[in-house]
Design an enzyme around this catalytic site. Structure first.
Site, PDB file in Angstrom:
ATOM      1  N   ASP A  28       1.445  -1.603   4.727  1.00  0.00           N
ATOM      2  CA  ASP A  28       1.662  -0.180   4.472  1.00  0.00           C
ATOM      3  C   ASP A  28       1.204   0.662   5.669  1.00  0.00           C
ATOM      4  O   ASP A  28       0.376   0.229   6.461  1.00  0.00           O
ATOM      5  CB  ASP A  28       0.860   0.258   3.244  1.00  0.00           C
ATOM      6  CG  ASP A  28       1.463  -0.259   1.942  1.00  0.00           C
ATOM      7  OD1 ASP A  28       2.332  -1.142   1.995  1.00  0.00           O
ATOM      8  OD2 ASP A  28       1.043   0.217   0.868  1.00  0.00           O
ATOM      9  N   HIS A 181      -2.724  -3.298   5.382  1.00  0.00           N
ATOM     10  CA  HIS A 181      -2.428  -2.052   6.082  1.00  0.00           C
ATOM     11  C   HIS A 181      -2.252  -2.348   7.569  1.00  0.00           C
ATOM     12  O   HIS A 181      -1.772  -3.428   7.920  1.00  0.00           O
ATOM     13  CB  HIS A 181      -3.517  -1.011   5.791  1.00  0.00           C
ATOM     14  CG  HIS A 181      -3.523  -0.574   4.370  1.00  0.00           C
ATOM     15  ND1 HIS A 181      -4.131  -1.298   3.368  1.00  0.00           N
ATOM     16  CD2 HIS A 181      -2.960   0.493   3.764  1.00  0.00           C
ATOM     17  CE1 HIS A 181      -3.949  -0.691   2.204  1.00  0.00           C
ATOM     18  NE2 HIS A 181      -3.236   0.407   2.408  1.00  0.00           N
TER      19      HIS A 181
HETATM   20 ZN   LIG Z   1      -0.265   3.900   2.194  1.00  0.00          ZN
END
Ligand SMILES: [Zn+2]
Length: 223
Positions: A28, A181
């Site tokens: 992400d 992430h």
């Molecule tokens: Zn995010």
């Protein structure tokens, strides 16, 4: 006889593959300075993954290059809203804001890659955030929603062992969707993460509509 043997061999082989466990690594909040490093590791390990860009992170030509690189390397791209601002996208009195941001991001990514992406990873997850109205709006626009079932905690952990400990607590189900992430620590942890799932017999895949399965807190099979 040989023919039969060959047939048997391939049947067994196919069964082993069909029963194999699958892991989907998802990243992400791209693109950022660490994204090319993640892509390099994935290329070296010959692994396909899924990336969820924040629309507003795509500004400069170099940001667009990263988005193109993700596609050219054979990874899947998805949606993660334009603003990533929970107050805006999950504002209960303006439910249409979310889908509007998703369409805006679809347009943006299409202008860069020529592809209209439909898989949406909700910032902070769908739980208590996405409403039935918003689910209906997504269905109308042909958008699919995908949470995760294995959080790595890479957004809070400061070292690799903590990330690995968190991931191991998530178990080893038949289909794991791993939330990662694009932090410095994510780059550091990625080779370990790959090694771990390999050692457990997992095959790595990128998201695809053909293999999409329901993974949302609303338990909405349309998403
Ligand atoms: Zn995010």
């Amino acid at each position: 006889m040989i023919k039969k043997f060959v047939l048997l061999f391939f049947t067994v082989f196919t069964l082993i593959i069909a029963e194999g466990k699958i892991v989907y690594l998802t990243f992400d909040d791209v693109p950022n300075k660490n994204t090319p490093k993640l892509l390099e590791i994935l290329k070296k390990e010959q692994i396909k993954a899924t990336f969820f860009p924040i629309g507003n992170y795509i500004r400069k030509e170099s940001d667009k290059d990263i988005i193109r690189q993700i596609k050219d390397d054979g990874h899947a791209l998805g949606l993660h809203t334009m603003t990533h601002d929970a107050k805006k996208i999950y504002n209960k009195s303006k439910p249409e804001t979310l889908v509007n941001e998703l369409i805006q991001e679809q347009d943006l990514i299409e202008s860069i890659t020529g592809e209209r992406v439909i898989i949406f990873r909700p910032p902070f997850g769908s739980f208590k955030n996405i409403t039935k109205i918003q689910a209906d709006q997504m269905v109308n626009k042909g958008i699919k929603l995908w949470d995760w079932n294995a959080g790595s905690g890479d957004w809070m952990h400061k070292n690799v062992p903590d990330i690995m400990k968190t991931l191991k607590q998530m178990g080893t189900g038949p289909k794991m969707v791993v939330l990662l992430h694009t932090k410095d620590i994510t780059v550091e942890a990625l080779p370990e993460v790959i090694k771990y799932y390999r050692s457990k017999g997992y095959e790595f895949r990128a998201w695809s509509l053909d293999e999409h399965f329901m993974l949302n807190s609303l338990k909405d099979p349309r998403l």
